[in-house]
Write a protein that holds these residues in place. Structure first.
Motif, PDB file in Angstrom:
ATOM      1  N   GLU A 154      12.380   6.691  -4.831  1.00 56.27           N
ATOM      2  CA  GLU A 154      12.180   5.456  -3.940  1.00 56.27           C
ATOM      3  C   GLU A 154      11.110   4.583  -4.464  1.00 56.27           C
ATOM      4  O   GLU A 154      10.294   4.843  -5.088  1.00 56.27           O
ATOM      5  CB  GLU A 154      11.777   5.993  -2.397  1.00 56.27           C
ATOM      6  N   GLU A 155      11.390   3.166  -4.218  1.00 56.77           N
ATOM      7  CA  GLU A 155      10.195   2.237  -4.923  1.00 56.77           C
ATOM      8  C   GLU A 155       9.403   2.108  -3.693  1.00 56.77           C
ATOM      9  O   GLU A 155       9.687   1.898  -2.330  1.00 56.77           O
ATOM     10  CB  GLU A 155      11.155   0.804  -4.891  1.00 56.77           C
ATOM     11  N   ILE A 156       8.163   1.921  -4.002  1.00 57.36           N
ATOM     12  CA  ILE A 156       6.946   1.828  -3.178  1.00 57.36           C
ATOM     13  C   ILE A 156       6.235   0.779  -3.751  1.00 57.36           C
ATOM     14  O   ILE A 156       5.988   0.751  -5.063  1.00 57.36           O
ATOM     15  CB  ILE A 156       6.126   3.172  -3.113  1.00 57.36           C
ATOM     16  N   VAL A 157       5.755  -0.264  -2.987  1.00 55.56           N
ATOM     17  CA  VAL A 157       4.637  -1.115  -3.524  1.00 55.56           C
ATOM     18  C   VAL A 157       3.459  -0.842  -2.981  1.00 55.56           C
ATOM     19  O   VAL A 157       3.171  -0.693  -1.621  1.00 55.56           O
ATOM     20  CB  VAL A 157       5.043  -2.529  -3.159  1.00 55.56           C
ATOM     21  N   TYR A 158       2.092  -0.710  -3.753  1.00 59.20           N
ATOM     22  CA  TYR A 158       0.874  -0.422  -3.310  1.00 59.20           C
ATOM     23  C   TYR A 158       0.047  -1.704  -3.584  1.00 59.20           C
ATOM     24  O   TYR A 158       0.153  -2.464  -4.517  1.00 59.20           O
ATOM     25  CB  TYR A 158       0.218   0.747  -4.163  1.00 59.20           C
ATOM     26  N   GLU A 159      -0.738  -2.069  -2.620  1.00 59.39           N
ATOM     27  CA  GLU A 159      -1.441  -3.301  -2.681  1.00 59.39           C
ATOM     28  C   GLU A 159      -3.157  -2.792  -2.530  1.00 59.39           C
ATOM     29  O   GLU A 159      -3.634  -2.010  -1.861  1.00 59.39           O
ATOM     30  CB  GLU A 159      -1.328  -4.220  -1.822  1.00 59.39           C
ATOM     31  N   GLY A 160      -3.963  -3.606  -3.272  1.00 57.65           N
ATOM     32  CA  GLY A 160      -5.333  -3.059  -3.242  1.00 57.65           C
ATOM     33  C   GLY A 160      -6.110  -4.400  -3.961  1.00 57.65           C
ATOM     34  O   GLY A 160      -5.512  -5.315  -4.268  1.00 57.65           O
TER      35      GLY A 160
ATOM     36  N   VAL B 238      -4.652  -6.611  -6.534  1.00 58.37           N
ATOM     37  CA  VAL B 238      -3.859  -5.943  -7.399  1.00 58.37           C
ATOM     38  C   VAL B 238      -2.590  -5.667  -6.780  1.00 58.37           C
ATOM     39  O   VAL B 238      -2.573  -5.027  -5.530  1.00 58.37           O
ATOM     40  CB  VAL B 238      -4.557  -4.611  -8.237  1.00 58.37           C
ATOM     41  N   VAL B 239      -1.338  -5.601  -7.140  1.00 55.58           N
ATOM     42  CA  VAL B 239      -0.024  -5.080  -6.838  1.00 55.58           C
ATOM     43  C   VAL B 239       0.592  -4.127  -7.671  1.00 55.58           C
ATOM     44  O   VAL B 239       0.750  -4.655  -9.034  1.00 55.58           O
ATOM     45  CB  VAL B 239       0.948  -6.370  -6.291  1.00 55.58           C
ATOM     46  N   VAL B 240       1.022  -2.916  -7.114  1.00 58.87           N
ATOM     47  CA  VAL B 240       1.424  -1.980  -8.059  1.00 58.87           C
ATOM     48  C   VAL B 240       2.818  -1.720  -7.408  1.00 58.87           C
ATOM     49  O   VAL B 240       3.025  -1.185  -6.367  1.00 58.87           O
ATOM     50  CB  VAL B 240       0.497  -0.505  -8.019  1.00 58.87           C
ATOM     51  N   GLU B 241       3.938  -1.907  -8.322  1.00 59.02           N
ATOM     52  CA  GLU B 241       5.023  -1.368  -7.995  1.00 59.02           C
ATOM     53  C   GLU B 241       5.355  -0.163  -8.666  1.00 59.02           C
ATOM     54  O   GLU B 241       5.250   0.078  -9.785  1.00 59.02           O
ATOM     55  CB  GLU B 241       6.129  -2.419  -8.484  1.00 59.02           C
ATOM     56  N   ALA B 242       5.983   0.867  -7.968  1.00 60.21           N
ATOM     57  CA  ALA B 242       6.095   2.227  -8.284  1.00 60.21           C
ATOM     58  C   ALA B 242       7.570   2.723  -8.063  1.00 60.21           C
ATOM     59  O   ALA B 242       8.163   2.291  -6.912  1.00 60.21           O
ATOM     60  CB  ALA B 242       5.122   3.207  -7.582  1.00 60.21           C
ATOM     61  N   LEU B 243       8.151   3.623  -8.774  1.00 58.14           N
ATOM     62  CA  LEU B 243       9.526   4.360  -8.470  1.00 58.14           C
ATOM     63  C   LEU B 243       9.112   5.748  -8.642  1.00 58.14           C
ATOM     64  O   LEU B 243       8.704   6.394  -9.583  1.00 58.14           O
ATOM     65  CB  LEU B 243      10.392   3.778  -9.323  1.00 58.14           C
ATOM     66  N   THR B 244       9.191   6.404  -7.481  1.00 55.94           N
ATOM     67  CA  THR B 244       8.752   7.751  -7.413  1.00 55.94           C
ATOM     68  C   THR B 244       9.610   8.842  -6.780  1.00 55.94           C
ATOM     69  O   THR B 244      10.284   8.546  -5.786  1.00 55.94           O
ATOM     70  CB  THR B 244       7.075   8.133  -6.805  1.00 55.94           C
ATOM     71  N   ASP B 245       9.597  10.127  -7.077  1.00 51.91           N
ATOM     72  CA  ASP B 245      10.273  11.089  -6.438  1.00 51.91           C
ATOM     73  C   ASP B 245       9.398  11.844  -5.315  1.00 51.91           C
ATOM     74  O   ASP B 245       9.674  13.117  -4.646  1.00 51.91           O
ATOM     75  CB  ASP B 245      10.918  11.902  -7.340  1.00 51.91           C
ATOM     76  N   ASN B 246       8.016  11.434  -5.649  1.00 52.22           N
ATOM     77  CA  ASN B 246       7.109  12.212  -4.653  1.00 52.22           C
ATOM     78  C   ASN B 246       6.022  11.082  -4.106  1.00 52.22           C
ATOM     79  O   ASN B 246       5.052  10.885  -4.754  1.00 52.22           O
ATOM     80  CB  ASN B 246       6.313  13.366  -5.294  1.00 52.22           C
ATOM     81  N   ARG B 247       6.218  10.707  -2.972  1.00 48.51           N
ATOM     82  CA  ARG B 247       5.565   9.592  -2.337  1.00 48.51           C
ATOM     83  C   ARG B 247       3.885   9.949  -2.373  1.00 48.51           C
ATOM     84  O   ARG B 247       3.015   9.116  -2.603  1.00 48.51           O
ATOM     85  CB  ARG B 247       6.031   9.285  -1.016  1.00 48.51           C
ATOM     86  N   ASN B 248       3.752  11.119  -1.779  1.00 48.75           N
ATOM     87  CA  ASN B 248       2.321  11.728  -1.654  1.00 48.75           C
ATOM     88  C   ASN B 248       1.566  11.669  -2.735  1.00 48.75           C
ATOM     89  O   ASN B 248       0.512  11.296  -3.275  1.00 48.75           O
ATOM     90  CB  ASN B 248       2.392  13.077  -1.005  1.00 48.75           C
ATOM     91  N   ARG B 249       2.271  12.113  -4.100  1.00 43.52           N
ATOM     92  CA  ARG B 249       1.358  12.256  -5.318  1.00 43.52           C
ATOM     93  C   ARG B 249       1.424  10.905  -6.110  1.00 43.52           C
ATOM     94  O   ARG B 249       0.197  10.625  -6.313  1.00 43.52           O
ATOM     95  CB  ARG B 249       2.429  13.010  -6.448  1.00 43.52           C
ATOM     96  N   THR B 250       2.161  10.156  -5.895  1.00 46.02           N
ATOM     97  CA  THR B 250       1.971   8.804  -6.489  1.00 46.02           C
ATOM     98  C   THR B 250       0.855   8.021  -5.627  1.00 46.02           C
ATOM     99  O   THR B 250       0.013   7.309  -6.323  1.00 46.02           O
ATOM    100  CB  THR B 250       3.370   7.841  -6.338  1.00 46.02           C
ATOM    101  N   ALA B 251       0.754   8.033  -4.307  1.00 43.41           N
ATOM    102  CA  ALA B 251      -0.052   7.329  -3.467  1.00 43.41           C
ATOM    103  C   ALA B 251      -1.714   7.883  -3.978  1.00 43.41           C
ATOM    104  O   ALA B 251      -2.476   7.205  -4.055  1.00 43.41           O
ATOM    105  CB  ALA B 251       0.157   7.595  -1.901  1.00 43.41           C
ATOM    106  N   ALA B 252      -1.593   9.081  -4.018  1.00 40.83           N
ATOM    107  CA  ALA B 252      -2.952   9.613  -4.410  1.00 40.83           C
ATOM    108  C   ALA B 252      -3.503   9.396  -5.749  1.00 40.83           C
ATOM    109  O   ALA B 252      -4.499   9.005  -5.734  1.00 40.83           O
ATOM    110  CB  ALA B 252      -2.737  11.290  -4.224  1.00 40.83           C
ATOM    111  N   ASP B 253      -2.669   9.201  -6.593  1.00 42.77           N
ATOM    112  CA  ASP B 253      -2.657   8.774  -8.122  1.00 42.77           C
ATOM    113  C   ASP B 253      -3.217   7.419  -8.071  1.00 42.77           C
ATOM    114  O   ASP B 253      -4.316   7.126  -8.786  1.00 42.77           O
ATOM    115  CB  ASP B 253      -1.635   9.009  -9.021  1.00 42.77           C
TER     116      ASP B 253
END
Length: 178
Positions: A18-24, A32-47
């Motif tokens: 799934e594609e997720i966009v993080y901001e901070g 900062v805007v971070v676009e991610a493509l992940t199979d594990n939302r929790n791992r990517t959010a923590a990273d």
């Protein structure tokens, strides 16, 4: 054991990402805007959160910085022998919104929906180095303290080294040597 043919496996794999966009905010409030493509939302959010926390920033809520960016189509043409007036006219006739030519590099800005048509039109005459839809900051922020510059550089490096991160956009007016 679930067996499926190659095409089905590819679809299964693609569907599990799934594609997720993080901001901070980075040091000194750099957006900062971070676009991610992940199979594990929790791992990517923590990273991503760890990268922000470790380098003097903080992850924010969806929409906290994205309003500071405009989505634009960016087309790059590199040619040392290009005629600035000619490429400007060709780009504008193709539907470009803006063009900047400097040192044999033309950066053509379009609306995201027009990028493909402008790219195809210019590709008939020029060699396109890159063409993508990007988040362009409305304003830039400069960092003056060495510690903040180092922390921002480390933040960007950590984010870009993450396998799930696809793109990182920011409004940091980076020094030219970086």
């Amino acid at each position: 054991l679930h067996l499926c043919d190659r095409r089905q496996r590819q679809m299964c794999i693609r569907d599990s990402f799934e594609e997720i966009v993080y901001e901070g905010y980075g040091p000194s409030g750099i957006a900062v805007v971070v676009e991610a493509l992940t199979d594990n939302r929790n791992r990517t959010a923590a990273d991503v959160r760890h990268a922000f926390d470790k380098n003097g920033g903080n992850m924010g809520q969806t929409g906290c910085v994205s309003f500071m960016f405009d989505q634009k189509g960016i087309i790059i043409i590199e040619d040392e022998d290009m005629d600035e007036d000619e490429i400007t006219m060709d780009a504008l006739e193709a539907g470009a919104d803006d063009i900047e030519v400097e040192d044999g590099v033309a950066e053509i800005v379009t609306a995201p929906s027009d990028m493909g048509a402008v790219r195809d039109s210019l590709a008939e005459k020029y060699t396109i180095s890159s063409a993508e839809v990007s988040m362009v900051p409305q304003t830039m922020t400069e960092l003056t303290e060495e510690g903040q510059i180092n922390a921002m550089t480390k933040l960007l490096d950590m984010l870009e080294d993450n396998d799930d991160v696809q793109d990182v956009y920011h409004n940091w007016d980076m020094p030219s040597e970086d």
